[in-house]
Design a protein around this motif. Structure first.
Motif, PDB file in Angstrom:
ATOM      1  N   LEU A  11       0.873  -1.169   0.000  1.00  8.35           N
ATOM      2  CA  LEU A  11       0.000   0.000   0.000  1.00  8.35           C
ATOM      3  C   LEU A  11       0.907   1.216   0.000  1.00  8.35           C
ATOM      4  N   PRO A  12       0.395   2.406  -0.324  1.00  9.14           N
ATOM      5  CA  PRO A  12       1.257   3.586  -0.285  1.00  9.14           C
ATOM      6  C   PRO A  12       1.973   3.689   1.062  1.00  9.14           C
ATOM      7  N   PRO A  13       3.263   4.046   1.053  1.00 10.07           N
ATOM      8  CA  PRO A  13       4.052   4.056   2.283  1.00 10.07           C
ATOM      9  C   PRO A  13       3.749   5.216   3.225  1.00 10.07           C
ATOM     10  N   SER A  14       2.988   6.182   2.779  1.00  6.16           N
ATOM     11  CA  SER A  14       2.688   7.359   3.590  1.00  6.16           C
ATOM     12  C   SER A  14       2.011   6.985   4.901  1.00  6.16           C
TER      13      SER A  14
ATOM     14  N   ALA B  74      -2.720   1.863   9.608  1.00  7.84           N
ATOM     15  CA  ALA B  74      -2.642   0.397   9.611  1.00  7.84           C
ATOM     16  C   ALA B  74      -4.024  -0.187   9.327  1.00  7.84           C
ATOM     17  N   ARG B  75      -4.046  -1.278   8.597  1.00  6.63           N
ATOM     18  CA  ARG B  75      -5.302  -1.941   8.240  1.00  6.63           C
ATOM     19  C   ARG B  75      -5.025  -3.408   7.962  1.00  6.63           C
TER      20      ARG B  75
ATOM     21  N   GLY C 190      -6.350 -12.819   6.913  1.00 10.90           N
ATOM     22  CA  GLY C 190      -6.157 -11.390   7.120  1.00 10.90           C
ATOM     23  C   GLY C 190      -4.676 -11.051   7.086  1.00 10.90           C
ATOM     24  N   TYR C 191      -4.310 -10.028   6.318  1.00 12.90           N
ATOM     25  CA  TYR C 191      -2.921  -9.575   6.208  1.00 12.90           C
ATOM     26  C   TYR C 191      -2.857  -8.126   6.648  1.00 12.90           C
ATOM     27  N   THR C 192      -1.990  -7.838   7.621  1.00 12.26           N
ATOM     28  CA  THR C 192      -1.894  -6.501   8.189  1.00 12.26           C
ATOM     29  C   THR C 192      -0.861  -5.663   7.455  1.00 12.26           C
ATOM     30  N   PHE C 193      -1.318  -4.524   6.961  1.00 13.16           N
ATOM     31  CA  PHE C 193      -0.456  -3.521   6.349  1.00 13.16           C
ATOM     32  C   PHE C 193      -0.253  -2.431   7.393  1.00 13.16           C
TER      33      PHE C 193
ATOM     34  N   ASN D  98       4.104  -0.751   5.089  1.00 12.59           N
ATOM     35  CA  ASN D  98       2.831  -1.119   4.446  1.00 12.59           C
ATOM     36  C   ASN D  98       3.022  -2.234   3.415  1.00 12.59           C
ATOM     37  N   THR D  99       3.810  -3.236   3.773  1.00 13.02           N
ATOM     38  CA  THR D  99       4.165  -4.328   2.872  1.00 13.02           C
ATOM     39  C   THR D  99       3.835  -5.680   3.498  1.00 13.02           C
ATOM     40  N   VAL D 100       3.320  -6.580   2.655  1.00 14.32           N
ATOM     41  CA  VAL D 100       3.001  -7.948   3.069  1.00 14.32           C
ATOM     42  C   VAL D 100       3.600  -8.896   2.034  1.00 14.32           C
TER      43      VAL D 100
END
Length: 164
Positions: A86-89, A94-95, A118-121, A127-129
């Motif tokens: 996801l964008p690193p900003s 977190a989601r 479920g994968y947490t970013f 923001n990487t999985v």
């Protein structure tokens, strides 16, 4: 061979043409490949997941799970893992996105390679999985998103694919 020259497929003994071998190369083999999705909102189209820019992203229609995004690798390959971003900003809180990974050799019949989880970013960790894949040869790789705790849609900025 000189610069700019390519090889043509060789005729087989029966006279038919054999396509060139599929060579994935190294690194992210999904970058620049065709990407499609079940849907998108505004300008957040599927092509954003293979453009090499972590700040652009795909977003599905709101409140319409399940949604999917997929990449066509061009030929069937045995894959090792996917890295999702996801964008690193830090503005992207977190989601957890609930998703499964599916594969296909023909783009029509998909089988589940990695079951739904479920994968947490988390922006604190980039923001990487990363998801390890079974060594099944597929041409089309699809992420099927069924939930997102940070927004009521599927979201992804990079869908990176690495061969084994």
């Amino acid at each position: 061979m000189g610069t700019g020259q390519t090889t043509s497929p060789s005729p087989s003994p029966s006279g038919s043409t054999t396509p060139p071998a599929c060579n994935p190369g190294t690194g992210n083999i999904a970058q620049g490949k065709p990407a499609t999705a079940s849907g998108s909102t505004q300008t957040y189209g599927a092509g954003n997941v293979v453009d090499g820019d972590a700040n652009s992203y795909w977003e599905s229609a709101n409140n319409a799970f399940p949604q999917w995004v997929q990449v066509d690798l061009g030929c069937s390959l045995s894959l090792a893992r996917v890295t999702l971003k996801l964008p690193p900003s830090a503005s992207w809180g977190a989601r957890t996105e609930t998703l499964s990974v599916q594969g296909s050799t023909d783009g029509s019949a998909f089988s589940t390679l990695v079951g739904s989880a479920g994968y947490t970013f988390d922006p604190a960790t980039g923001n990487t999985v990363t998801i390890t894949l079974p060594s099944t040869a597929v041409r089309y790789l699809r992420l099927n998103v069924t939930g997102n705790t940070g927004w009521p849609a599927g979201q992804l900025s990079e869908f990176q694919v690495f061969a084994s």
